[in-house]
Design a protein around this motif. Structure first.
Motif, PDB file in Angstrom:
ATOM      1  N   GLY A 144      74.912 -75.757  19.366  1.00  0.00           N
ATOM      2  CA  GLY A 144      74.630 -75.609  20.782  1.00  0.00           C
ATOM      3  C   GLY A 144      74.634 -74.210  21.352  1.00  0.00           C
ATOM      4  N   THR A 145      75.031 -73.188  20.572  1.00  0.00           N
ATOM      5  CA  THR A 145      74.931 -71.825  21.106  1.00  0.00           C
ATOM      6  C   THR A 145      73.451 -71.483  21.284  1.00  0.00           C
ATOM      7  OG1 THR A 145      76.980 -71.168  20.031  1.00  0.00           O
ATOM      8  CG2 THR A 145      75.494 -69.408  20.729  1.00  0.00           C
TER       9      THR A 145
ATOM     10  N   HIS B 100      77.054 -70.311  25.721  1.00  0.00           N
ATOM     11  CA  HIS B 100      77.787 -71.287  24.910  1.00  0.00           C
ATOM     12  C   HIS B 100      78.203 -70.701  23.554  1.00  0.00           C
ATOM     13  CE1 HIS B 100      76.806 -74.117  27.956  1.00  0.00           C
ATOM     14  NE2 HIS B 100      75.554 -74.291  27.614  1.00  0.00           N
ATOM     15  N   ALA B 101      78.525 -69.418  23.521  1.00  0.00           N
ATOM     16  CA  ALA B 101      79.003 -68.815  22.276  1.00  0.00           C
ATOM     17  C   ALA B 101      80.469 -69.182  22.055  1.00  0.00           C
ATOM     18  CB  ALA B 101      78.847 -67.300  22.339  1.00  0.00           C
TER      19      ALA B 101
ATOM     20  N   GLU C 250      74.172 -74.906  13.970  1.00  0.00           N
ATOM     21  CA  GLU C 250      72.868 -75.107  14.603  1.00  0.00           C
ATOM     22  C   GLU C 250      72.846 -74.359  15.922  1.00  0.00           C
ATOM     23  OE1 GLU C 250      70.766 -79.038  14.701  1.00  0.00           O
ATOM     24  OE2 GLU C 250      70.869 -78.689  16.873  1.00  0.00           O
ATOM     25  N   ILE C 251      71.945 -73.384  16.021  1.00  0.00           N
ATOM     26  CA  ILE C 251      71.788 -72.623  17.258  1.00  0.00           C
ATOM     27  C   ILE C 251      70.415 -72.937  17.845  1.00  0.00           C
ATOM     28  CG2 ILE C 251      73.333 -70.790  16.489  1.00  0.00           C
ATOM     29  CD1 ILE C 251      70.887 -69.079  15.859  1.00  0.00           C
ATOM     30  N   ILE C 252      70.254 -72.633  19.099  1.00  0.00           N
ATOM     31  CA  ILE C 252      68.972 -72.838  19.776  1.00  0.00           C
ATOM     32  C   ILE C 252      68.399 -71.467  20.100  1.00  0.00           C
ATOM     33  CG2 ILE C 252      67.776 -73.956  21.680  1.00  0.00           C
ATOM     34  CD1 ILE C 252      69.249 -75.895  19.846  1.00  0.00           C
TER      35      ILE C 252
ATOM     36  N   GLN D 187      69.260 -60.873  13.391  1.00  0.00           N
ATOM     37  CA  GLN D 187      68.976 -62.202  12.844  1.00  0.00           C
ATOM     38  C   GLN D 187      68.247 -63.065  13.861  1.00  0.00           C
ATOM     39  OE1 GLN D 187      73.218 -62.944  11.528  1.00  0.00           O
ATOM     40  NE2 GLN D 187      72.148 -64.209  10.040  1.00  0.00           N
ATOM     41  N   VAL D 188      68.737 -63.041  15.088  1.00  0.00           N
ATOM     42  CA  VAL D 188      68.154 -63.898  16.120  1.00  0.00           C
ATOM     43  C   VAL D 188      66.725 -63.451  16.438  1.00  0.00           C
ATOM     44  CG1 VAL D 188      68.420 -64.777  18.464  1.00  0.00           C
ATOM     45  CG2 VAL D 188      70.434 -64.408  17.041  1.00  0.00           C
ATOM     46  N   VAL D 189      66.500 -62.135  16.445  1.00  0.00           N
ATOM     47  CA  VAL D 189      65.144 -61.641  16.685  1.00  0.00           C
ATOM     48  C   VAL D 189      64.199 -62.176  15.616  1.00  0.00           C
ATOM     49  CG1 VAL D 189      63.695 -59.575  16.613  1.00  0.00           C
ATOM     50  CG2 VAL D 189      65.787 -59.580  17.969  1.00  0.00           C
TER      51      VAL D 189
END
Length: 251
Positions: A240-241, A218-219, A177-179, A196-198
């Motif tokens: 939490g990343t 937080h990586a 789970e990333i934010i 992916q994040v974009v």
């Protein structure tokens, strides 16, 4: 406050989570539990306290027959003798638990009944006891519900009424789970790419003149925080990343 003045207190857990060294302080904040897993904050004056100093700071009489354990990042319990120093600056632990009991706690592991000498057991200990193979995991059996996956970092309270029953089985597919721009998103791979994040931040196709910039924190991989550019990737934590993505359309 002058820059060279020590802090009022340094939170050891915060330093561990932020992957930084402890800062000079008048006291160092740790977590201590007695007989269960109800941790409370305790301040110790020395960054290298003895076991008896930790007990005394928690209001426990070191002569009271307590056994003290440091809970390491792996979830393992490490015995800490009363006159043994524990270096908070290097050992990677913020949680300590003291037991004053001669009782055994019963549990089952794949139907084998075991006796455990502490009111709590770590996931790491369960994995060692179970001798699970690659692709296998330990679960806490939940009657009438979904069995709970146990990770090596977990701590399980054995003081609840009844006997805790643990079973082994195939490891479920991992998710992370990333934010992204303050919204939780789930990805299936530990390594996440810029592209992916974009897409998670701004789904769909984009204008040819759209430019994206991205920061993360937080990586799991190092550096734990920074900027990520096109073609780049980072390893994320299980939870939490955090990524912040901005979009600019150039004229």
């Amino acid at each position: 406050m002058k820059n060279d003045e020590p802090l009022e207190y340094e939170d050891v857990g915060a330093a561990l989570r932020e992957d930084r060294a402890l800062r000079p302080a008048r006291s160092y904040r740790i977590l201590v539990a007695q007989g269960d897993l109800s941790f409370r904050s305790v301040d110790v004056a020395d960054p290298v306290p003895l076991g008896r100093q930790i007990l005394a700071s928690a209001g426990l009489d070191p002569r009271g027959g307590f056994s003290l354990f440091a809970i390491l990042a792996s979830g393992d319990f490490e015995d800490l003798r009363l006159d043994e120093p524990f270096d908070l600056r290097t050992r990677g632990a913020e949680r300590f638990v003291a037991f004053q009991t001669d009782r055994d706690f019963k549990l089952t592991l794949d139907d084998d009944q075991l006796a455990w000498g502490k009111p709590a057991i770590s996931g790491a200990a369960l994995y060692t006891l179970a001798k699970v193979g690659k692709g296998q995991a330990v679960f806490l059996e939940v009657r009438g519900g979904e069995d709970r996956l146990i990770s090596p970092q977990d701590l399980i309270d054995l003081t609840a009424p009844g006997i805790e029953r643990f079973i082994t089985g195939p490891m479920p597919a991992r998710t992370f789970e990333i934010i992204v721009n303050a919204r939780p998103r789930v990805v299936n791979d530990k390594r996440v790419t810029f592209e992916q994040v974009v897409q998670l931040a701004f789904p769909g196709s984009h204008e040819p003149n759209a430019v994206f910039s991205m920061t993360y924190r937080h990586a799991a991989s190092k550096p734990h925080a920074g900027e990520l550019g096109a073609g780049g990737s980072v390893e994320v934590k299980e939870k939490g990343t955090t990524f912040n993505v901005t979009k600019t359309v150039q004229s």
